[in-house]
Design a protein around this motif. Sequence first.
Motif, PDB file in Angstrom:
ATOM      1  N   CYS A 184      -2.879   0.556   2.064  1.00 48.56           N
ATOM      2  CA  CYS A 184      -3.935  -0.125   1.304  1.00 48.56           C
ATOM      3  C   CYS A 184      -4.841   0.894   0.622  1.00 48.56           C
ATOM      4  N   PHE A 238      -1.886  -7.959   2.103  1.00 50.43           N
ATOM      5  CA  PHE A 238      -1.307  -8.709   0.991  1.00 50.43           C
ATOM      6  C   PHE A 238      -2.197  -8.624  -0.246  1.00 50.43           C
ATOM      7  N   TYR A 239      -3.499  -8.787  -0.045  1.00 48.58           N
ATOM      8  CA  TYR A 239      -4.422  -8.767  -1.180  1.00 48.58           C
ATOM      9  C   TYR A 239      -4.429  -7.398  -1.861  1.00 48.58           C
ATOM     10  N   SER A 242      -1.243  -6.763  -3.738  1.00 45.34           N
ATOM     11  CA  SER A 242      -1.110  -7.631  -4.916  1.00 45.34           C
ATOM     12  C   SER A 242      -1.911  -7.087  -6.091  1.00 45.34           C
ATOM     13  N   GLU A 243      -3.075  -6.497  -5.818  1.00 41.08           N
ATOM     14  CA  GLU A 243      -3.875  -5.893  -6.879  1.00 41.08           C
ATOM     15  C   GLU A 243      -3.104  -4.776  -7.575  1.00 41.08           C
ATOM     16  N   PHE A 245       0.326  -4.457  -7.659  1.00 43.56           N
ATOM     17  CA  PHE A 245       1.530  -4.939  -8.319  1.00 43.56           C
ATOM     18  C   PHE A 245       1.224  -5.725  -9.596  1.00 43.56           C
ATOM     19  N   LYS A 246      -0.028  -6.147  -9.777  1.00 47.86           N
ATOM     20  CA  LYS A 246      -0.399  -6.841 -11.011  1.00 47.86           C
ATOM     21  C   LYS A 246      -0.552  -5.883 -12.190  1.00 47.86           C
TER      22      LYS A 246
END
Length: 253
Positions: A184, A238-239, A242-243, A245-246
């Motif tokens: 992270c 996950f959060y 996801s930031e 991979f966007k």
Amino acid sequence: MNSISILQKLVALQNSSREYFPDGIFPSYRYHPILPYSRPDDNVYFTSFILIILKKVLSELSDEELKIALQLILKGEDGIKHYKNRFGDVTYNFYRPDGYFPNGKLLSKFKKFQPTDDLDDTSIAYRAMDHSAKEAKEVKNIILSRVNGQRNQWIKRAPTNYRKYEAYSTWIGTDSLYIDFDICVLANYLCFNAQYDLGIAHEDIETIRLIEKSILTGEYLTKNWGLSAWYPSQEVIFYQLSELFKLNYYSFS
């Protein structure tokens, strides 16, 4: 709760008790249910993330909402400045040098008791603020000197099959601390690297491959004690990922 109500709630929090928190910082607290024990936790982390999120949604706000959000951001940026390195370096710390904890008014006068700056809080503070390209590049030069394997210092805390990745360490304020991986933290760094368009070095690719491997094997969840020790919650992992991979800045398998 509508957008205005949320923003007004943030205003109330930002203007609440200042006994332990500098102006502009959103208060947060540590709670230990076993003791039980609760105390103020004066840090840069949560305010930085709130500003990051606010800046992402500015274009979606009405004029009234935008006015409130910009005031929150302006005050928050002033607060974040208190957490910059005490010696004038370009990095940030989770705590402020003259803060309530862990330094205290006495111990904060001695370098020995200063917690080290770290990659995570530096990355998110830069994402929340508008630093110059020069300062961002200085940060990258600092962390490049603390990559796993530099000066023949290899990570020992990660699972064995991750120890040869030449990825970045969590700790950047001193050469004396151990090498430490956290996917992270690495994701937050890669978001910072993309935001300031610092290019993709060999170490960035190694960091991406480490994250990819942890996901493809499922070990980012089953072995998070060695891969995400500072972000042990699955929902938070996950959060954060996801930031990353966007973004369209990197190539993923």
